[in-house]
Write a protein that holds these residues in place. Structure first.
Motif, PDB file in Angstrom:
ATOM      1  N   TYR B 435       0.831  -1.195   0.000  1.00  0.00           N
ATOM      2  CA  TYR B 435       0.000   0.000   0.000  1.00  0.00           C
ATOM      3  C   TYR B 435       0.872   1.254   0.000  1.00  0.00           C
ATOM      4  O   TYR B 435       0.679   2.174  -0.803  1.00  0.00           O
ATOM      5  N   LEU B 436       1.892   1.272   0.888  1.00  0.00           N
ATOM      6  CA  LEU B 436       2.779   2.437   0.964  1.00  0.00           C
ATOM      7  C   LEU B 436       3.514   2.640  -0.350  1.00  0.00           C
ATOM      8  O   LEU B 436       3.694   3.767  -0.805  1.00  0.00           O
ATOM      9  N   MET B 437       3.908   1.549  -0.988  1.00  0.00           N
ATOM     10  CA  MET B 437       4.705   1.671  -2.213  1.00  0.00           C
ATOM     11  C   MET B 437       3.883   2.252  -3.354  1.00  0.00           C
ATOM     12  O   MET B 437       4.386   3.023  -4.170  1.00  0.00           O
ATOM     13  N   TYR B 438       2.604   1.869  -3.407  1.00  0.00           N
ATOM     14  CA  TYR B 438       1.821   2.228  -4.590  1.00  0.00           C
ATOM     15  C   TYR B 438       0.937   3.450  -4.384  1.00  0.00           C
ATOM     16  O   TYR B 438       0.582   4.116  -5.342  1.00  0.00           O
ATOM     17  N   MET B 439       0.534   3.752  -3.152  1.00  0.00           N
ATOM     18  CA  MET B 439      -0.477   4.782  -2.942  1.00  0.00           C
ATOM     19  C   MET B 439       0.111   6.114  -2.505  1.00  0.00           C
ATOM     20  O   MET B 439      -0.613   7.083  -2.354  1.00  0.00           O
ATOM     21  N   TYR B 440       1.377   6.193  -2.267  1.00  0.00           N
ATOM     22  CA  TYR B 440       1.959   7.444  -1.784  1.00  0.00           C
ATOM     23  C   TYR B 440       3.047   7.909  -2.732  1.00  0.00           C
ATOM     24  O   TYR B 440       3.538   7.153  -3.578  1.00  0.00           O
ATOM     25  N   ASP B 441       3.432   9.160  -2.556  1.00  0.00           N
ATOM     26  CA  ASP B 441       4.608   9.673  -3.234  1.00  0.00           C
ATOM     27  C   ASP B 441       5.692   9.835  -2.193  1.00  0.00           C
ATOM     28  O   ASP B 441       5.413  10.167  -1.047  1.00  0.00           O
ATOM     29  N   GLY B 442       6.903   9.627  -2.596  1.00  0.00           N
ATOM     30  CA  GLY B 442       7.965   9.779  -1.621  1.00  0.00           C
ATOM     31  C   GLY B 442       9.311   9.910  -2.303  1.00  0.00           C
ATOM     32  O   GLY B 442       9.474   9.587  -3.487  1.00  0.00           O
ATOM     33  N   GLU B 443      10.248  10.432  -1.550  1.00  0.00           N
ATOM     34  CA  GLU B 443      11.600  10.596  -2.054  1.00  0.00           C
ATOM     35  C   GLU B 443      12.455   9.452  -1.542  1.00  0.00           C
ATOM     36  O   GLU B 443      12.144   8.840  -0.530  1.00  0.00           O
ATOM     37  N   GLY B 444      13.537   9.217  -2.207  1.00  0.00           N
ATOM     38  CA  GLY B 444      14.450   8.197  -1.715  1.00  0.00           C
ATOM     39  C   GLY B 444      15.340   7.734  -2.834  1.00  0.00           C
ATOM     40  O   GLY B 444      15.046   7.969  -4.009  1.00  0.00           O
ATOM     41  N   GLU B 445      16.442   7.138  -2.451  1.00  0.00           N
ATOM     42  CA  GLU B 445      17.338   6.650  -3.483  1.00  0.00           C
ATOM     43  C   GLU B 445      17.341   5.125  -3.454  1.00  0.00           C
ATOM     44  O   GLU B 445      17.026   4.501  -2.445  1.00  0.00           O
ATOM     45  N   LEU B 446      17.665   4.547  -4.596  1.00  0.00           N
ATOM     46  CA  LEU B 446      17.734   3.090  -4.684  1.00  0.00           C
ATOM     47  C   LEU B 446      19.107   2.727  -5.215  1.00  0.00           C
ATOM     48  O   LEU B 446      19.625   3.365  -6.132  1.00  0.00           O
ATOM     49  N   HIS B 447      19.695   1.741  -4.603  1.00  0.00           N
ATOM     50  CA  HIS B 447      21.017   1.304  -5.049  1.00  0.00           C
ATOM     51  C   HIS B 447      20.863  -0.036  -5.732  1.00  0.00           C
ATOM     52  O   HIS B 447      20.802  -1.067  -5.086  1.00  0.00           O
ATOM     53  N   THR B 448      20.751   0.010  -7.035  1.00  0.00           N
ATOM     54  CA  THR B 448      20.548  -1.234  -7.769  1.00  0.00           C
ATOM     55  C   THR B 448      21.762  -1.488  -8.646  1.00  0.00           C
ATOM     56  O   THR B 448      22.010  -0.784  -9.609  1.00  0.00           O
ATOM     57  N   LYS B 449      22.490  -2.479  -8.254  1.00  0.00           N
ATOM     58  CA  LYS B 449      23.640  -2.906  -9.047  1.00  0.00           C
ATOM     59  C   LYS B 449      23.298  -4.266  -9.662  1.00  0.00           C
ATOM     60  O   LYS B 449      22.408  -4.961  -9.170  1.00  0.00           O
ATOM     61  N   PRO B 450      24.005  -4.675 -10.715  1.00  0.00           N
ATOM     62  CA  PRO B 450      23.653  -5.937 -11.390  1.00  0.00           C
ATOM     63  C   PRO B 450      23.573  -7.134 -10.443  1.00  0.00           C
ATOM     64  O   PRO B 450      22.653  -7.945 -10.554  1.00  0.00           O
ATOM     65  N   ALA B 451      24.520  -7.225  -9.486  1.00  0.00           N
ATOM     66  CA  ALA B 451      24.522  -8.410  -8.614  1.00  0.00           C
ATOM     67  C   ALA B 451      23.235  -8.485  -7.810  1.00  0.00           C
ATOM     68  O   ALA B 451      22.600  -9.548  -7.713  1.00  0.00           O
TER      69      ALA B 451
END
Lengths: 181, 491
Positions: B435-451
């Motif tokens: 619910y939090l992921m889809y229904m709100y707006d928010g700031e934040g960074e994501l660290h997505t590396k291939p591994a």
């Protein structure tokens, strides 16, 4: 008779000193009492014909471990001075819990477990262990530890355990980053 | 002394030797190579070691061996499908942990070469938990599993949370080990042996002494798998430890504990089943209720996943309680742990991607708007949450289905009802993340590396496969479960 005297003296030393260890306010005195407790355990080993274990107990527990504990206490000066009260606010609760557990285990061992005549042999009727067997204890212990038809896998596993613990002790004791700078 | 050719079948323990030897090799490498280079190569080396051990383990599937037999006693090590299956779980846990650690550790300034070494040592202990056929070996394996974890929990020293985590884990772990070893001593007193076949033969005549031993070993295992009321350490330890370590221990230590618990309780103490099954069932029910209810109020994702892991220990305990009276109990437990491995590590992988700095970005509020920032990762997280809740088609649903079925087969209807109700409760806190992921707006960074993305993709895939084709995998766990018990009863 002599065996019984050894056993009684050993038990009094081990239990009495053990009681001092947990109740004494001074940590240093507790460490000294711990050595006496170890000595009592060594006496019990002796009365059980386990001469090698008794010697190992003396050398390793009293000779090495207790000395290390005392060094550790002396090197951390704050602990040397503190006379902390070993009893905290939960002392009564803990006492009740441990007395209950003790009562349950004691009754399980003494009353409920069938101590029938067949498996309780009077001390005097026990056949003495031959000297040759006793002298071979160390050899037997050694080959049991590292022989393929023995306990080599727990032995080796224990070495991994000690290695991991040693590395861990170094990681924990290593100066923190800001202390180095 | 005459020379006797050793009668060790080294192939059986080769996977363990590879993993432990790999750890020792990583430590020795630092003597010959610059520290930076070791750090650079350590993850690759760990993956190679794990892959070799994995191939060897797969090759042993379907075979049953015993080795290391002390004179006049039973073999100390047993390798059957049960152990092989669990070894696969442990090696996969190690594999995914390396994948999620590779970029995380340098990012948060924890890139120490000891990390992979201690992880491999801990893995070798876990693998022996499933293979141990002697209580001495169970105890030593338990310690080899635990001690590296105590250290890893405190790796981000001098952060107070991490130090607290390591201290709590160490003290309570040492305390539970003492209770556990006391249980072994009482069992030895009652049966005259620590070898599991001899314990099986003697335990019915052991009287109250044997029962006291069983009870104390149950407490010891309860601590290790974080079952209530022995779960007190879990939230603080999980929260304070570096997140990759939390991921590793939430799967590895738990499955390791259950590996030995199943072997010891179901086979060696099987004849006392009527005594310990009600106790385990009650512990399972308490664990389910506490884990799922307290998880609702956790604002921190690591604490929430800690309580969630307590709850999942409860579901596995349901299967343990069912395993005496139902032929499906052990296989249900194995299947559940297999599904839990992928789902939980996947969820932790995303928690690691969302962690900005050490201990920052781990609140549930930080997940607001994740769907806009990274639709795919949010979808994966949502899928893992569904799997943890137990909504089809996920591996988590299949696992719960098999566990509930085994519980009903074993006649523990009330326990199955508790399980279903608490599953519904768990939907609240798992789906709140969605619910939090889809229904709100928010700031934040994501660290997505291939591994890390590889780990997420593989765990999603595995969870999906286990959800869509549970039957085929359940057959495999069934083979793993049956042989494990037959051999021991015969030996």
């Amino acid at each position: 008779m002599a065996e019984q005297i050894t056993f009684i003296i050993g038990s009094i030393l081990a239990l009495g000193a053990g009681f001092i260890v947990v109740t004494n306010r001074n940590l240093f005195h507790g460490a000294l009492a711990l050595m006496i407790s170890f000595l009592g355990v060594a006496a019990i080993y002796l009365s059980l014909d386990a001469g090698f274990l008794a010697a190992a107990q003396l050398l390793i527990y009293i000779g090495a471990i207790s000395i290390l504990i005392i060094f550790a206490i002396m090197l951390t000066r704050r602990m040397m001075q503190t006379t902390e009260d070993p009893f905290n606010s939960q002392f009564l609760l803990a006492l009740a819990a441990s007395v209950t557990v003790f009562a349950i285990l004691f009754s399980a061992i003494v009353y409920v477990w069938p101590l029938t005549a067949s498996n309780s042999v009077p001390l005097a009727a026990k056949t003495a262990v031959a000297d040759a067997v006793l002298q071979d204890t160390v050899v037997n212990l050694g080959s049991a530890f590292v022989g393929a038809d023995g306990y080599v896998i727990p032995f080796e596993l224990a070495s991994i355990l000690l290695l991991a613990a040693m590395v861990g002790a170094i990681i924990v004791a290593w100066p923190k980053p800001e202390d180095v700078a | 002394m005459e020379f006797v050719t050793p009668t060790i079948n080294i192939l059986i323990v080769l996977p363990v030797l590879l993993v432990a030897g790999g750890g020792a090799l990583l430590m020795l490498l630092e003597l010959f190579m610059a520290e930076e280079r070791v750090k650079q190569w350590a993850p690759t080396l760990a993956i190679i070691v794990l892959a070799l051990a994995f191939l060897q383990t797969i090759g042993l599937w379907g075979q049953t061996h015993t080795t290391f037999t002390p004179e006049g006693s039973s073999p100390m090590v047993i390798l059957d499908n049960f152990a092989t299956f669990l070894n696969v779980i442990f090696l996969l846990t190690g594999f995914f942990t390396v994948l999620i650690s590779v970029n995380y550790l340098p990012r948060v300034g924890l890139n120490r070469s000891e990390y992979y070494m201690l992880m491999l040592f801990s893995l070798s202990g876990m693998m022996l938990m499933g293979m141990a056929n002697d209580l001495i070996l169970v105890f030593l394996a338990l310690e080899v599993l635990s001690i590296p974890l105590y250290i890893l929990a405190g790796l981000s020293r001098p952060r107070p949370e991490s130090e607290e985590s390591a201290m709590k884990y160490f003290f309570l772990g040492a305390f539970s080990s003492a209770i556990f070893v006391f249980g072994i001593a009482l069992t030895y007193g009652a049966t005259g042996s620590t070898a599991l076949p001899a314990v099986l033969a003697g335990v019915s005549n052991g009287g109250a002494l044997a029962l006291a031993g069983v009870a104390m070993m149950l407490v010891g295992f309860g601590f290790k798998v974080a079952a209530a009321p022995f779960h007190m350490w879990t939230p603080d330890v999980y929260e304070g430890a570096p997140t990759v370590v939390t991921a590793f221990m939430s799967v590895g230590a738990k499955v390791g504990g259950f590996a030995a618990m199943l072997r010891v309780f179901v086979s060696a103490f099987g004849s006392l089943g009527q005594t310990w099954v009600p106790a385990v069932a009650v512990i399972a029910a308490i664990t389910l209720i506490i884990g799922n209810v307290v998880a609702i109020v956790q604002p921190n994702i690591k604490r929430m996943l800690a309580y969630s892991s307590i709850a999942h220990a409860g579901y596995i305990l349901m299967a343990v309680a069912a395993s005496v009276n139902s032929p499906d109990g052990v296989s249900a437990a194995l299947f559940y742990m297999f599904a839990y491995l992928f789902t939980n590590l996947g969820a932790f992988a995303i928690a690691i991607a969302a962690e900005r700095k050490l201990g920052e970005g781990v609140m549930l509020d930080d997940y607001k708007g994740l769907a806009k920032r990274s639709p795919l990762l949010a979808l994966a997280m949502a899928y893992f949450m569904l799997s943890l809740t137990g909504i089809p088609p996920t591996g988590g649903f299949s696992g719960k289905f098999f566990v509930f079925r085994a519980t009903l087969e074993a006649g523990l209807v009330w326990l199955a009802v508790v399980g279903v109700i608490t599953s519904v409760v768990s939907g609240y806190y798992y789906l709140r993340v969605v619910y939090l992921m889809y229904m709100y707006d928010g700031e934040g960074e994501l660290h997505t590396k291939p591994a890390l993305l590889t780990a997420v993709a593989l765990t999603v895939l595995a969870t999906l496969v286990l959800g869509l084709l549970p039957g085929a995998w359940y057959e495999i766990t069934k083979q793993a479960a049956l042989q494990g018990l037959q051999v021991l009863a015969g030996g």
